[in-house]
Design a protein around this motif. Structure first.
Motif, PDB file in Angstrom:
ATOM      1  N   ARG A  96       2.541   5.449  14.074  1.00  0.00           N
ATOM      2  CA  ARG A  96       2.702   4.139  12.992  1.00  0.00           C
ATOM      3  C   ARG A  96       3.617   3.324  13.536  1.00  0.00           C
ATOM      4  O   ARG A  96       3.444   2.091  13.356  1.00  0.00           O
ATOM      5  CB  ARG A  96       3.306   4.777  11.666  1.00  0.00           C
ATOM      6  CG  ARG A  96       2.010   5.304  10.718  1.00  0.00           C
ATOM      7  CD  ARG A  96       2.372   5.451   9.415  1.00  0.00           C
ATOM      8  NE  ARG A  96       1.365   5.563   8.404  1.00  0.00           N
ATOM      9  CZ  ARG A  96       1.253   6.688   7.887  1.00  0.00           C
ATOM     10  NH1 ARG A  96       2.047   7.783   7.945  1.00  0.00           N
ATOM     11  NH2 ARG A  96       0.169   7.222   7.322  1.00  0.00           N
ATOM     12  N   GLU A  99       2.874   0.401   9.358  1.00  0.00           N
ATOM     13  CA  GLU A  99       2.440   1.238   8.220  1.00  0.00           C
ATOM     14  C   GLU A  99       1.020   0.227   7.693  1.00  0.00           C
ATOM     15  O   GLU A  99       0.980  -0.602   7.753  1.00  0.00           O
ATOM     16  CB  GLU A  99       3.611   1.086   7.287  1.00  0.00           C
ATOM     17  CG  GLU A  99       3.277   1.922   5.830  1.00  0.00           C
ATOM     18  CD  GLU A  99       3.494   3.280   6.080  1.00  0.00           C
ATOM     19  OE1 GLU A  99       2.766   4.119   5.428  1.00  0.00           O
ATOM     20  OE2 GLU A  99       4.148   3.658   7.069  1.00  0.00           O
ATOM     21  N   ASP A 100       0.134   1.305   7.263  1.00  0.00           N
ATOM     22  CA  ASP A 100      -0.996   0.792   6.654  1.00  0.00           C
ATOM     23  C   ASP A 100      -1.819  -0.154   7.703  1.00  0.00           C
ATOM     24  O   ASP A 100      -2.439  -1.218   7.174  1.00  0.00           O
ATOM     25  CB  ASP A 100      -1.021   0.187   5.121  1.00  0.00           C
ATOM     26  CG  ASP A 100      -0.515   1.003   4.213  1.00  0.00           C
ATOM     27  OD1 ASP A 100      -0.878   2.153   4.275  1.00  0.00           O
ATOM     28  OD2 ASP A 100       0.437   0.803   3.546  1.00  0.00           O
ATOM     29  N   SER A 101      -1.900   0.201   8.974  1.00  0.00           N
ATOM     30  CA  SER A 101      -2.348  -1.040  10.046  1.00  0.00           C
ATOM     31  C   SER A 101      -3.995  -0.754   9.729  1.00  0.00           C
ATOM     32  O   SER A 101      -4.663   0.180   9.084  1.00  0.00           O
ATOM     33  CB  SER A 101      -2.202  -0.399  11.484  1.00  0.00           C
ATOM     34  OG  SER A 101      -2.793   1.111  11.544  1.00  0.00           O
ATOM     35  N   GLU A 147      -5.496   2.497  10.953  1.00  0.00           N
ATOM     36  CA  GLU A 147      -5.391   3.542  10.166  1.00  0.00           C
ATOM     37  C   GLU A 147      -6.131   3.359   8.750  1.00  0.00           C
ATOM     38  O   GLU A 147      -6.806   4.525   8.813  1.00  0.00           O
ATOM     39  CB  GLU A 147      -3.875   3.460   9.481  1.00  0.00           C
ATOM     40  CG  GLU A 147      -3.884   4.622   8.375  1.00  0.00           C
ATOM     41  CD  GLU A 147      -2.233   4.780   7.936  1.00  0.00           C
ATOM     42  OE1 GLU A 147      -2.036   5.712   7.229  1.00  0.00           O
ATOM     43  OE2 GLU A 147      -1.391   3.890   8.298  1.00  0.00           O
ATOM     44  N   THR A 161      -2.041  11.762  10.989  1.00  0.00           N
ATOM     45  CA  THR A 161      -0.916  11.970   9.872  1.00  0.00           C
ATOM     46  C   THR A 161      -0.301  13.117   9.407  1.00  0.00           C
ATOM     47  O   THR A 161       0.279  13.416   8.695  1.00  0.00           O
ATOM     48  CB  THR A 161      -1.107  11.225   8.642  1.00  0.00           C
ATOM     49  OG1 THR A 161      -2.413  11.889   7.899  1.00  0.00           O
ATOM     50  CG2 THR A 161      -1.531   9.627   8.674  1.00  0.00           C
TER      51      THR A 161
END
Length: 122
Positions: free
Chosen positions: A90, A95-97, A100, A109
């Motif tokens: 990450r 975060e929240d790429s 992902e 994860t």
């Protein structure tokens, strides 16, 4: 997953493979452009001692936390996958790429634990 992280790190740094090869050569590590391209595409992974040394040299060059790429590689015997650090992955993408989101449940994860898997997903 190694290929995706390696490719994204190269993109973020704007590094062509010939510059990566030259950097490795300055450390006495000789790899072909084809080998680096195979790593980037996922066609092959670093396994030989010199290739693993190259991965260790590349992590700081690519501004990756130590162990980020190495944690995504298989160790012999084949079939066993080492634990990886989801926080390190990450850290590369954020975060929240987009990666992902695109990979969804395939995004790393979870970490293997004795007798099963431990999820780090919220």
């Amino acid at each position: 997953m190694f290929a995706a992280v390696f490719k994204e790190a190269l993109r973020r740094r704007g590094l062509p493979l010939d510059r990566v090869r030259d950097h490795l050569e300055s450390y006495g590590i000789t790899l072909s452009l084809a080998t680096l391209s195979y790593w980037q595409s996922g066609r092959s992974l670093p396994e030989k001692p010199q290739s693993l040394r190259a991965v260790d040299v590349l992590e700081p060059f690519l501004d990756l936390p130590s162990g980020t790429l190495r944690s995504l590689l298989r160790r012999r015997p084949r079939g066993w996958v080492p634990q990886h650090d989801p926080a390190a992955v990450r850290g590369v993408y954020g975060e929240d790429s987009d990666l992902e989101k695109a990979l969804g449940d395939a995004f790393p994860t979870s970490t293997p634990v004795c007798g099963g898997w431990s999820s780090t997903r919220r």
